[in-house]
Design an enzyme around this catalytic site. Structure first.
Site, short mmCIF file in Angstrom:
data_model
loop_
_atom_site.label_atom_id
_atom_site.label_comp_id
_atom_site.label_asym_id
_atom_site.label_seq_id
_atom_site.Cartn_x
_atom_site.Cartn_y
_atom_site.Cartn_z
N ALA A 183 66.29 59.18 11.39
CA ALA A 183 67.56 58.49 11.64
C ALA A 183 67.97 57.53 10.52
O ALA A 183 69.14 57.47 10.15
CB ALA A 183 67.46 57.75 12.96
N ARG A 256 57.12 65.41 12.73
CA ARG A 256 55.72 65.64 13.10
C ARG A 256 55.64 66.51 14.35
O ARG A 256 54.56 66.76 14.87
CB ARG A 256 54.98 64.32 13.37
N GLU A 384 63.14 64.15 -1.12
CA GLU A 384 63.18 62.71 -0.87
C GLU A 384 64.17 62.13 -1.88
O GLU A 384 63.86 62.02 -3.07
CB GLU A 384 61.79 62.06 -1.05
ZN ZN Z 1 62.17 61.22 6.35
#
Ligand code: ZN
Length: 428
Positions: A183, A256, A384
């Protein structure tokens, strides 16, 4: 009088908004060996810290620490002999600054910008839904808006199909791009929306549009994302409640939760940010992604899951072993990173490419890109994106967004995606 009271009330709401982060600080810790890195990760998990950035030999670890965790953190660091320092004393000031800057940029953008996608602001859930509906309405020949399912709190999780030939052509490869599985990683949203813009509205790379069908899922985790706007800026998980009787913690880390080595390198503690959920693929948000991959089974050539932060392109597996096509994955990753680095801001670091464990020195199970890879998608990556580097005198990375970087994040990430798509096309 009434309007004055409303004015006072709104000031109060603004002032109270980030109250939950009072007393939080950001620490950097500086391990000097692989052993120390592992020790630091173990300690951080034991203390239940929010790890913003895992340490490696080139960069310190970053930890977001509450008032009550400060003393245990500092005592532990001293006892294991790892040096550390506080890099942000008052996170609330930074949060208020982010609010002000984003609000100002959004206001000026609405005054001056006639294009329908604003790259000066971070859209809310409603703004994204409006944008997707608008695109689907204006470009019905190449797009279709799909309701992929509902979140825990009942929000619609939507994705856009983009195809010049009708999505049903089973011989045509598909690229799946998603963002906001986590989020708080706000900067990942504009690149996903910009990809739509570049495939539908302002097409300058027609080869990647014509060669592939595209699935773009901008908000995988709408509940968590809405919560990060309304209540807790650094919320990461979804908003699953009722997970443990007598325990008020909630939320599952969707990255996860996927059915790939589930539960082997994640947390079983519901209060942790890496809590893996009740079982593999237990969350409706996870299931939306699983359903998309199943629906286009055998056709998805590349899957990109956008996260922040750290300027990295990562591939599986999350347990440190390599997929059989690791060399090919690496070449694709390097092509994308080079394309981004060629247009990035000079003050941002170059992208690093590699297996997640090799680059980050930590293991993670149940990840979306691992799941995609395990389901036969040859080019499966986690991006990322760069963090906000430097806020005032603090030279740290964070999830916060400066509006001046939004357009750049969109443009440079698109350069990476295009390079990846072209590479995949050439080697398919
Ligand atoms: Zn992340």
């Amino acid at each position: 009088m009434k309007s004055f009271l409303l004015f006072c009330l709104s000031l109060y709401v603004v002032a109270a908004k980030h109250e939950i982060y009072d007393g939080y600080v950001v620490y950097e810790a500086y391990p000097k060996s692989i052993d120390e890195i592992e020790l630091l990760n173990d300690v951080a998990n034991e203390l239940g810290l929010d790890i913003w950035s895992h340490a490696n030999l080139d960069k310190p670890g970053e930890f977001f620490v509450s008032e009550s965790q400060k003393l245990p953190f500092e005592d532990t660091m001293k006892s294991i002999g790892i040096s550390y320092k506080v890099t942000v004393e008052n996170i609330r000031e930074m949060l208020e600054l982010e609010d002000q800057k984003l609000a100002a940029a959004a206001t000026s953008s609405r005054n001056s910008n006639t294009s329908r996608l604003s790259l000066d602001e971070i859209y809310t859930v409603n703004q994204v839904n409006h944008y997707l509906a608008d695109i689907a309405g204006r470009f019905p020949r190449v797009t279709r808006l799909v309701n992929g399912g509902s979140s825990v709190e009942g929000r619609t999780i939507q994705y856009l199909e983009i195809s010049t030939t009708g999505i049903q052509n089973t011989r045509k490869p598909v690229i799946v791009l998603q963002s906001l599985l986590h989020a708080r990683e706000w900067v990942t949203l504009p690149p996903a929306l910009y990809a739509i813009h570049k495939l539908v509205v302002d097409v300058t790379e027609s080869d990647v549009l014509n060669n592939f069908d595209w699935i773009i899922l901008p908000i995988v985790n709408p509940d968590g994302y809405a919560w990060s706007h309304s209540n807790a800026r650094f919320w990461r998980k979804n908003r699953r409640s009722g997970l443990m009787i007598g325990n008020f913690c909630l939320g599952v880390d969707l990255n996860r939760n996927f059915n790939i080595n589930w539960g082997t390198a994640s947390s079983s503690n519901v209060c942790m940010d890496t809590f893996h959920g009740r079982g593999p693929n237990s969350e409706p948000e996870t299931q939306v992604v699983v359903n998309v991959l199943n629906r286009f089974s055998g056709r998805v050539a590349m899957y990109i899951d956008l996260h922040s932060f750290g300027s990295m392109i990562l591939y599986g597996w999350g347990n440190g072993t390599l997929a059989p096509n690791a060399l090919s994955l690496n070449v694709g990753g390097v092509r994308m990173a080079q394309a981004i680095d060629a247009v990035k801001w000079p003050q941002k670091p170059n992208y690093r490419v590699g297996n997640i464990v090799a680059v980050l020195q930590y293991r993670a199970s149940g990840g979306a890109s691992d799941f995609a890879q395990a389901n036969g998608i040859p080019f499966s990556y986690t991006y990322e994106l760069p963090g906000l580097l430097g806020a005032g005198s603090n030279n740290i990375n964070s999830f916060l967004v400066d509006p001046s970087f939004i357009r750049q994040a969109a443009v440079e990430t698109w350069a990476g995606i295009v390079a990846g798509a072209r590479h995949v096309w050439n080697v398919l």
